[in-house]
Design a protein around this motif. Structure first.
Motif, short mmCIF file in Angstrom:
data_model
loop_
_atom_site.label_atom_id
_atom_site.label_comp_id
_atom_site.label_asym_id
_atom_site.label_seq_id
_atom_site.Cartn_x
_atom_site.Cartn_y
_atom_site.Cartn_z
N GLY A 1 66.40 23.80 31.09
CA GLY A 1 66.43 23.00 32.31
C GLY A 1 67.58 22.01 32.32
N ASP A 2 67.49 21.05 33.24
CA ASP A 2 68.54 20.03 33.37
C ASP A 2 68.06 18.72 32.76
N GLU A 3 68.72 17.62 33.13
CA GLU A 3 68.35 16.31 32.58
C GLU A 3 66.93 15.91 32.97
N ALA A 4 66.51 16.29 34.17
CA ALA A 4 65.15 15.97 34.60
C ALA A 4 64.12 16.69 33.74
N ALA A 5 64.42 17.93 33.36
CA ALA A 5 63.53 18.68 32.49
C ALA A 5 63.47 18.05 31.11
N ALA A 6 64.61 17.58 30.63
CA ALA A 6 64.64 16.90 29.33
C ALA A 6 63.84 15.59 29.38
N SER A 7 63.90 14.91 30.53
CA SER A 7 63.12 13.68 30.70
C SER A 7 61.63 13.98 30.66
N LEU A 8 61.22 15.06 31.32
CA LEU A 8 59.81 15.45 31.29
C LEU A 8 59.38 15.78 29.87
N CYS B 1 53.44 26.42 33.15
CA CYS B 1 54.65 25.81 32.58
C CYS B 1 55.71 26.85 32.25
N GLY B 2 55.35 28.13 32.29
CA GLY B 2 56.32 29.19 32.02
C GLY B 2 56.29 29.75 30.62
N GLN B 3 55.33 29.29 29.81
CA GLN B 3 55.29 29.74 28.42
C GLN B 3 55.13 31.26 28.27
N PRO B 4 54.21 31.91 28.99
CA PRO B 4 54.08 33.37 28.81
C PRO B 4 55.38 34.11 29.13
N GLN B 5 56.03 33.69 30.21
CA GLN B 5 57.29 34.35 30.59
C GLN B 5 58.37 34.11 29.53
N PHE B 6 58.51 32.86 29.11
CA PHE B 6 59.56 32.51 28.16
C PHE B 6 59.36 33.21 26.83
N ASN B 7 58.13 33.23 26.34
CA ASN B 7 57.85 33.84 25.04
C ASN B 7 58.00 35.36 25.07
N GLU C 1 63.12 34.12 34.82
CA GLU C 1 61.89 33.94 35.60
C GLU C 1 61.19 32.63 35.25
N THR C 2 61.51 32.05 34.11
CA THR C 2 60.91 30.79 33.69
C THR C 2 61.54 29.60 34.40
N GLU C 3 62.80 29.70 34.74
CA GLU C 3 63.55 28.55 35.26
C GLU C 3 62.95 27.95 36.54
N PRO C 4 62.50 28.74 37.53
CA PRO C 4 61.87 28.12 38.72
C PRO C 4 60.60 27.35 38.39
N LEU C 5 59.85 27.82 37.41
CA LEU C 5 58.64 27.11 37.01
C LEU C 5 58.99 25.78 36.36
N VAL C 6 60.05 25.76 35.57
CA VAL C 6 60.50 24.51 34.94
C VAL C 6 60.88 23.50 36.02
N ARG C 7 61.62 23.95 37.03
CA ARG C 7 62.04 23.04 38.10
C ARG C 7 60.83 22.52 38.88
N ARG C 8 59.85 23.39 39.13
CA ARG C 8 58.65 22.97 39.88
C ARG C 8 57.85 21.95 39.08
N MET C 9 57.67 22.21 37.79
CA MET C 9 56.93 21.28 36.94
C MET C 9 57.64 19.94 36.85
N THR C 10 58.93 19.97 36.76
CA THR C 10 59.72 18.73 36.67
C THR C 10 59.50 17.87 37.91
N ARG C 11 59.52 18.52 39.09
CA ARG C 11 59.28 17.77 40.34
C ARG C 11 57.85 17.25 40.41
N ALA C 12 56.91 18.06 39.96
CA ALA C 12 55.49 17.69 40.08
C ALA C 12 55.16 16.42 39.29
N PHE C 13 55.82 16.24 38.16
CA PHE C 13 55.47 15.12 37.29
C PHE C 13 56.46 13.95 37.38
N GLU C 14 57.28 13.94 38.40
CA GLU C 14 58.17 12.80 38.61
C GLU C 14 57.36 11.53 38.84
#
Length: 239
Positions: free
Chosen positions: A91-98, A42-48, A54-67
């Motif tokens: 993230g964007d609106e999709a990340a906020a939705s997740l 989910c990007g937690q180690p990178q973000f923290n 470097e976290t942003e691509p993981l956020v986008r991937r996770m958002t797509r995975a759980f659509e």
């Protein structure tokens, strides 16, 4: 009710039994569980650690995975907190939705499924360690204890200093190893003082840290994730 399992890196790589227990438990309660194989960290180690870019691509991937899933359930307070509190910021609106659809396991059970008695049977003495993210960021409160109180055969013993951090804290344990180990020692000492057989938690990252100390000190405790206790029944005991 349709939900996706967000298993987390630690569970996938080190504690897959917790993911299996979570699915067994949810399906027993009538939840239709899916598992998007495209999910990653989910990007937690990178973000923290300060690596937001470097976290942003993981956020986008996770958002797509759980659509397409109504709910996303994870047996990890720290990863749930990452998605819920930080995804809307990076993230964007999709990340906020997740973020809005993501729940830690105990709050999903109590708040969404509407149960505290999940039909579990676990004939052991247990003490419960509430992890920091679940306690402070998610505000899980008494949900985990209510679930444990309803398990047949289980005797729950109060953990002294329960709300104190165990010392793991992700990269904190690497950067401040001596302090981390000392905090973990205190937590294990308090757990042993209860006389419980099992040290229960809802985050395997914390249990991994404490389990290492238990092993090194040869303490009479067995770390077990809450999901594995709740998945256990008299007909199908969790071993």
């Amino acid at each position: 009710m349709r939900a996706a399992l967000f298993v987390t890196c630690v569970n996938d790589a080190v504690y897959p039994a917790t993911g299996i227990a979570t699915v067994r438990l949810l399906e027993r309660l009538g939840v239709d569980v899916g598992f998007p194989e495209a999910q990653t960290c989910c990007g937690q180690p990178q973000f923290n650690t300060g690596y937001r870019r470097e976290t942003e691509p993981l956020v986008r991937r996770m958002t797509r995975a759980f659509e397409g899933y109504d709910y996303v359930v994870t047996p990890s307070g720290s990863c749930a907190a990452m998605v819920r509190h930080h995804y809307p910021r990076i993230g964007d609106e999709a990340a906020a939705s997740l973020a809005a659809r993501t729940y830690e396991l105990t709050e999903f059970l109590v708040d969404l499924v509407g149960v505290t008695d999940v039909g579990a049977y676990f004939p052991h003495t247990v003490t419960y360690h509430p992890s920091c993210h679940g306690l402070r960021m998610l505000g899980l409160g008494e949900r985990p204890r209510k679930l444990l109180d309803s398990v047949r055969g289980l005797e729950l013993r109060e953990l002294p200093g329960a709300e104190e951090c165990c010392g793991f804290g992700g990269t904190f344990a690497v950067k401040n190893s001596d302090v981390s180990a000392a905090m973990g020692h205190d937590k294990v000492t308090n757990a042993v003082s209860t006389g419980a057989e099992v040290l229960c938690g809802a985050d395997n990252s914390c249990l991994m840290h404490l389990g290492g100390i238990v092993s090194r000190e040869d303490a009479p405790l067995r770390p077990v994730h809450l999901a594995e206790i709740l998945a256990s029944t008299e007909e199908e005991p969790w071993t």
